[in-house]
Scaffold this motif. Structure first.
Motif, mmCIF file in Angstrom:
data_model
loop_
_atom_site.group_PDB
_atom_site.id
_atom_site.type_symbol
_atom_site.label_atom_id
_atom_site.label_comp_id
_atom_site.label_asym_id
_atom_site.label_seq_id
_atom_site.Cartn_x
_atom_site.Cartn_y
_atom_site.Cartn_z
ATOM 1 N N VAL A 1 45.566 43.605 34.406
ATOM 2 C CA VAL A 1 44.443 44.516 34.637
ATOM 3 C C VAL A 1 44.499 45.628 33.600
ATOM 4 O O VAL A 1 45.544 46.275 33.422
ATOM 5 N N SER A 2 43.409 45.841 32.919
ATOM 6 C CA SER A 2 43.289 46.918 31.935
ATOM 7 C C SER A 2 42.470 48.052 32.530
ATOM 8 O O SER A 2 41.786 47.889 33.541
ATOM 9 N N SER A 3 42.543 49.206 31.896
ATOM 10 C CA SER A 3 41.837 50.380 32.410
ATOM 11 C C SER A 3 41.235 51.159 31.260
ATOM 12 O O SER A 3 41.749 51.154 30.133
ATOM 13 N N GLN A 4 40.131 51.827 31.578
ATOM 14 C CA GLN A 4 39.455 52.724 30.651
ATOM 15 C C GLN A 4 39.099 54.003 31.392
ATOM 16 O O GLN A 4 38.886 53.997 32.609
ATOM 17 N N GLN B 1 30.614 54.639 44.511
ATOM 18 C CA GLN B 1 29.999 53.365 44.857
ATOM 19 C C GLN B 1 28.772 53.086 44.008
ATOM 20 O O GLN B 1 28.571 51.959 43.519
ATOM 21 N N GLN B 2 27.931 54.077 43.795
ATOM 22 C CA GLN B 2 26.733 53.877 42.986
ATOM 23 C C GLN B 2 27.090 53.531 41.533
ATOM 24 O O GLN B 2 26.480 52.637 40.926
ATOM 25 N N THR B 3 28.068 54.215 40.980
ATOM 26 C CA THR B 3 28.490 53.925 39.609
ATOM 27 C C THR B 3 29.035 52.510 39.490
ATOM 28 O O THR B 3 28.753 51.784 38.522
ATOM 29 N N TRP B 4 29.824 52.103 40.448
ATOM 30 C CA TRP B 4 30.394 50.746 40.441
ATOM 31 C C TRP B 4 29.299 49.698 40.479
ATOM 32 O O TRP B 4 29.336 48.690 39.748
ATOM 33 N N ILE C 1 37.457 45.655 38.623
ATOM 34 C CA ILE C 1 38.285 45.547 39.817
ATOM 35 C C ILE C 1 38.161 46.785 40.694
ATOM 36 O O ILE C 1 38.046 46.699 41.913
ATOM 37 N N ASP C 2 38.154 47.963 40.089
ATOM 38 C CA ASP C 2 38.099 49.199 40.864
ATOM 39 C C ASP C 2 37.560 50.310 39.976
ATOM 40 O O ASP C 2 37.704 50.271 38.742
ATOM 41 N N VAL C 3 36.931 51.280 40.626
ATOM 42 C CA VAL C 3 36.409 52.472 39.956
ATOM 43 C C VAL C 3 36.964 53.686 40.686
ATOM 44 O O VAL C 3 36.784 53.813 41.908
#
Length: 393
Positions: free
Chosen positions: A123-126, A197-200, A217-219
């Motif tokens: 899993v990568s992240s930004q 939730q809206q951004t995701w 995967i997750d925000v």
């Protein structure tokens, strides 16, 4: 004088001294001859010299075949490659997509196929941050972290130029859109989960539209804060909002605590009211039954029945009261009858022990020395017996 000047024979001034075979100085080596000697040692050419069988240093067919075999072995060995457990290999044949391979040892024709390994397991992240404009025209600094994984290696490599950069731009665009449609108070206090939730949802929708081969995967909405110049005022507002929420939760907890007690009290009052209702109904039914039984007797002897009811009523009244006031007919005085005091005195006299009296005391009592009647009987607290039930009759 130079060696090549006129008048010089040049025999003793030749720098290479090629004509003087017996001299100490020798000329430089012949490059062609050195190359032929080297090729002869390697078995790729004949030896130099006037008596050589080959001329010009050409390569024989045997040496050429050996070189080709050696190059083929090197080419074959260089074609082996390994794909790691967490990766997927994307094969390009002459620069075009050909196939995908899983983890393990594989072989490819070198200079024909090329392999690009793509990590599809980890899993990568930004992280995206910056000052953004809210709906109520305030500026707020927002930080958002996105965790993602590559799901489609082919789309990840070829559908867009730089899928990671595209995801970063999609995240920034989605976050700015959501922040621009929310007020600053909502962003700083209770609206963080809704913004997340809206951004995701927007990131997922844009990722599917561009088909970048990445799945989010997750925000994580890491936080939002106002500019430094107005941070103190907003901190006070946030604390007030948190106090309000705390008071509301405490009130709800108190309501949950007191509500069962109130419901139990209401249920108990309802049961008591039902019991009282049944008691009154049964008592009324008993009174009706008693009246029905008393009616024939009253019809047979009205005077006697009336007198008996009157006496029973007086008995019930006197039994429930310790002090009685009696109005005497024909007089202006109201008589007071302290039944409680009379009963107390009567009980105290009964509780005192009776001592034997001396003869002198008996004679004195008989002669009336104390002022009491000679009969020896104590004076009754009642002055007359007309207040007794029988005397009153």
């Amino acid at each position: 004088m130079a060696w090549n000047q006129p008048g010089n024979s040049g025999k003793d001034k030749d720098p290479w001294n090629q004509n003087n075979q017996g001299g100490k100085d020798q000329g430089p080596p012949d490059l062609d001859e050195a190359l032929r000697n080297l090729m002869g040692k390697l078995g790729l050419g004949g030896k130099g010299g006037g008596g050589g069988q080959q001329s010009g240093g050409g390569l024989p067919m045997k040496g050429l075949g050996f070189a080709l075999v050696l190059l083929g072995v090197i080419w074959f060995i260089a074609g082996f490659y390994t794909v790691k457990e967490a990766e997927r290999g994307v094969i390009l044949r002459f620069g075009a997509y050909h196939n995908e391979v899983t983890s393990g040892l594989h072989w490819r024709p070198v200079f024909i196929d090329s392999v690009t390994n793509v990590d599809v397991n980890n899993v990568s992240s930004q992280q995206t941050s910056g000052f953004m404009l809210t709906e109520d025209e305030n500026v707020v600094r927002v930080e958002l972290a996105v965790q993602y994984r590559v799901m489609n290696p082919r789309a990840y490599l070829f559908n867009v130029e730089g899928a990671d950069n595209s995801l970063s731009q999609i995240t920034d665009s989605a976050l700015r859109y959501v922040i621009g449609h929310n007020t600053m108070d909502n962003i700083l206090t209770v609206g963080r989960e809704e913004i997340r939730q809206q951004t995701w949802e927007i990131i997922d929708r844009l990722s599917e539209r561009y088909d970048i081969g990445i799945r989010v995967i997750d925000v994580n909405f890491q936080g939002a804060r106002p500019p430094e110049e107005v941070r103190d005022a907003f901190d006070d507002a946030i604390r007030a909002q948190e106090d309000q929420e705390r008071f509301v939760r405490e009130a709800e907890a108190y309501a949950r605590e007191i509500e069962p007690t109130a419901r139990g009290r209401v249920r108990r009052m309802q049961q008591e009211a039902q019991a009282y209702k049944e008691q009154m109904v049964l008592r009324a039914q008993g009174e009706v039954a008693r009246f029905n039984e008393l009616l024939p007797e009253y019809q047979a002897a009205p005077q006697v029945t009336r007198q008996r009811i009157f006496l029973e009523t007086l008995e019930a009244i006197y039994a429930a009261n310790a002090k009685i006031f009696i109005d005497v007919e024909g007089g202006n005085n109201m008589m007071y009858l302290p039944l409680d005091k009379i009963l107390e005195q009567h009980g105290a006299r009964r509780s005192q022990p009776q001592l034997p009296m001396l003869p002198s005391q008996q004679n004195g009592q008989a002669s009336g020395a104390t002022g009491q009647p000679s009969s020896g009987q104590p004076e009754s607290p009642r002055s007359s017996n007309r207040f007794s039930p029988r005397g009153g009759n």
